[in-house]
Motif scaffolding. Structure first.
Motif, PDB file in Angstrom:
ATOM      1  N   VAL A  30      23.562   1.114   5.943  1.00  0.00           N
ATOM      2  CA  VAL A  30      24.211   0.235   4.974  1.00  0.00           C
ATOM      3  C   VAL A  30      25.241  -0.656   5.657  1.00  0.00           C
ATOM      4  O   VAL A  30      25.297  -1.870   5.438  1.00  0.00           O
ATOM      5  CB  VAL A  30      24.868   1.058   3.851  1.00  0.00           C
ATOM      6  CG1 VAL A  30      25.705   0.154   2.946  1.00  0.00           C
ATOM      7  CG2 VAL A  30      23.816   1.783   3.037  1.00  0.00           C
ATOM      8  N   VAL A  34      25.138  -4.768   5.785  1.00  0.00           N
ATOM      9  CA  VAL A  34      26.215  -5.529   5.149  1.00  0.00           C
ATOM     10  C   VAL A  34      26.987  -6.354   6.173  1.00  0.00           C
ATOM     11  O   VAL A  34      27.327  -7.522   5.936  1.00  0.00           O
ATOM     12  CB  VAL A  34      27.164  -4.588   4.385  1.00  0.00           C
ATOM     13  CG1 VAL A  34      28.390  -5.342   3.880  1.00  0.00           C
ATOM     14  CG2 VAL A  34      26.431  -3.948   3.214  1.00  0.00           C
ATOM     15  N   SER A  35      27.254  -5.781   7.337  1.00  0.00           N
ATOM     16  CA  SER A  35      28.008  -6.523   8.354  1.00  0.00           C
ATOM     17  C   SER A  35      27.194  -7.693   8.903  1.00  0.00           C
ATOM     18  O   SER A  35      27.741  -8.775   9.152  1.00  0.00           O
ATOM     19  CB  SER A  35      28.434  -5.586   9.487  1.00  0.00           C
ATOM     20  OG  SER A  35      27.307  -4.971  10.095  1.00  0.00           O
ATOM     21  N   SER A 188      31.174  -1.881   0.356  1.00  0.00           N
ATOM     22  CA  SER A 188      29.899  -2.406   0.863  1.00  0.00           C
ATOM     23  C   SER A 188      29.253  -3.343  -0.153  1.00  0.00           C
ATOM     24  O   SER A 188      28.788  -4.437   0.175  1.00  0.00           O
ATOM     25  CB  SER A 188      28.939  -1.266   1.199  1.00  0.00           C
ATOM     26  OG  SER A 188      29.427  -0.484   2.261  1.00  0.00           O
ATOM     27  N   ALA A 192      28.741  -7.320   0.315  1.00  0.00           N
ATOM     28  CA  ALA A 192      27.395  -7.895   0.209  1.00  0.00           C
ATOM     29  C   ALA A 192      27.360  -9.023  -0.815  1.00  0.00           C
ATOM     30  O   ALA A 192      26.789 -10.092  -0.572  1.00  0.00           O
ATOM     31  CB  ALA A 192      26.391  -6.808  -0.161  1.00  0.00           C
TER      32      ALA A 192
END
Length: 534
Positions: A30, A34-35, A188, A192
């Protein structure tokens, strides 16, 4: 009541065990996704704020286009046709997603791996942008920003995923670990969603609404001697729907190396003619519009990637300035033997100066089928050279015309295995009936097109089931630089039938029947279709 003391390695009711490794890997996946999304979004935003820069994805995509071998490019064109750019972008996105997931999973075990992996995405984008055809050091900025933001988001998310003090600390209470992971999931999702919003804002800032309005507001000048409307007898009724004589702009094929179509501001654009000339020249868009030597020409364009029977060709009415006139104004030096067109995105094509000496009516086109050039087809100006495949002549988004020698310079496709000189080959195609279609028995039309640019078509013949060659009826010829339509009335018997076509030009040269692939200078072979008669 159980009074047995805990054994070594067990936790008391007030202590938490380390999270299972599978959970940590999922958190890493995840965090990686997201990063990476946050990094790309920030790069798009920077590109939008400073519109002359190259976005990370486009920079990488352009380098892929430049570096992949010609056979792979031909496969992409034959498989995806004019959607090859979209397929590439989807491919880049898919690879990035998978890579981000892997980097994130590995980074959950060793954070430094995730940091290095996320940073590498940005560094690859920076390198691609800087080494592009028109790359500069400043083009690396969006990708470098992507790397910094991506790494910062990854480190922050992984910190939360491991708990407020880190899950490795024995003695961390369950509620602290739970709060940390909940914070991780909430953050997160927030990052996003923010990344999506930032990316959309970046794309909006990159949009060229002003340039679109510029084009829409243009009033085109008239040609010095406008061509008469297309007469009805240059077409055949059977092809009115399948393949009209003039290809509408929206249906005209597009094959080029531009991952994103350039949107050129005509107030900043200019056309330069330099190199081996006596007097270098520079024209603004207004200069071209105001010239009194504009001409109209009906010219068919053909892509070298066109397979036998392919559809990568189109016929249009172009408005522009004779290229030969512009070069005469600049004064071409005697030793110059090649004309090189440079696009605003760095792409080049080149063809011999002798082409103009042989009477070619090449033009610097500013309009297509009665409207300013569409963005997909070269606005504000492009080269149109009858009789040559597009890869050696048809520079879109033209910014410079350079006079040089054939030995001194190889244009874009030549080092990639294509021939330096590429006159369009004599060819023909069956458009009606379509291959593998079913038609009723009795009278039916077989129809299509044939082309022999700069020479003209004198005869088209068809062959049914390997029998005698039968001469088709030719429509009137509009120009030797356009395709010519033809038709044959067939009394079709029931069953499966094989139909072939061949053409002959005005010099008596017959179309080559032997099949040859497009590389290195165009396909050859008779087009054949199988049809079923009910």
């Amino acid at each position: 009541m159980n009074t047995t003391p805990p054994t070594a390695g067990q936790a008391t009711d007030s202590h938490a065990v380390l999270p299972p490794s599978g959970l940590r890997r999922r958190d890493g996946v995840v965090a990686g996704l997201v990063s990476a999304a946050a990094g790309l979004a920030s790069g798009e935003l920077v590109t939008g704020l400073f519109n002359e820069l190259t976005s990370p994805v486009i920079g990488v995509g352009n380098r892929i286009i430049d570096l992949v071998p010609p056979p792979l490019k031909r496969f992409a064109i034959s498989t995806f046709g004019t959607h090859d750019k979209l397929a590439l972008l989807i491919g880049i996105g898919s690879v990035l997603v998978i890579a981000a997931m892997i980097v994130g999973a590995l980074g959950a075990r060793r954070r430094i791996i995730g940091v290095i992996g996320i940073a590498t995405f940005g560094l690859v984008g920076a390198l691609a942008a800087v080494t592009g055809r028109v790359g500069s050091p400043s083009d690396a900025i969006p990708s470098l920003v992507s790397a910094v933001v991506g790494v910062a988001v990854f480190v922050g998310l992984m910190h939360l995923a491991l708990g407020r003090r880190g899950a490795k600390v024995v003695g961390t209470t369950p509620d602290v670990v739970g709060r940390g992971r909940r914070s991780f999931l909430i953050l997160s999702g927030g990052v996003a969603a923010s990344a999506a919003a930032v990316a959309l804002l970046g794309r909006k800032l990159q949009s060229s609404a002003g340039v679109v309005a510029q084009r829409a507001g243009l009033t085109l000048p008239k040609a010095k001697k406008p061509l008469a409307p297309i007469p009805a007898d240059v077409g055949v009724p059977a092809l009115l729907d399948a393949n009209p004589f003039i290809t509408p702009n929206k249906d005209f094929y597009r094959i080029d190396t531009a991952l994103v179509v350039p949107r050129v501001d005509i107030n900043k654009w200019s056309l330069v003619i330099n190199g081996m000339v006596d007097q270098p020249l520079k024209f603004s868009y207004e200069d071209l519009l105001n010239r009194n030597d504009l001409i109209e020409r009906d010219i068919t364009l053909t892509c070298v990637s066109n397979e036998v029977g392919g559809v990568l060709m189109g016929n249009a009415r172009w408005l522009g300035i004779p290229l030969k006139t512009l070069l005469e104004e600049a004064g071409v030096q005697v030793k110059a033997s090649q004309i090189v067109g440079h696009s605003v995105d760095g792409w080049t094509s080149g063809f011999p100066t002798a082409v103009l000496d042989n009477g070619s009516e090449a033009i610097v086109a500013i309009a297509m089928n009665g409207e300013a050039l569409p963005f997909d087809h070269g606005f504000p100006a492009r080269l149109v050279v009858p009789g040559l495949y597009g890869y050696v002549s048809a520079t879109k988004w033209l910014s410079r015309i350079e006079l040089t020698t054939l030995d001194a310079y190889d244009a874009y496709w030549v080092p990639r295995g294509y021939s330096k000189e590429a006159p369009i080959k004599l060819a023909s195609r069956i458009d009606v009936p379509r291959g593998l279609s079913t038609v009723p028995s009795g009278k039916t039309a077989i129809a299509g097109i044939a082309w022999a640019q700069t020479t003209g078509i004198s005869k088209v013949e068809i062959q049914i089931d390997g029998g005698d060659w039968l001469e088709a009826t030719l429509a009137s010829e509009q120009s030797i630089d356009t395709w010519r339509q033809w038709t044959y009335e067939w009394d079709a018997p029931s069953g499966q039938h094989d139909i072939a076509v061949r053409a002959t030009d005005r010099n008596g040269k017959q179309q080559i029947g032997e099949r040859q692939a497009p590389l290195p200078n165009g396909a050859t072979g008779w087009h054949q279709v199988v049809v079923f008669v009910s």
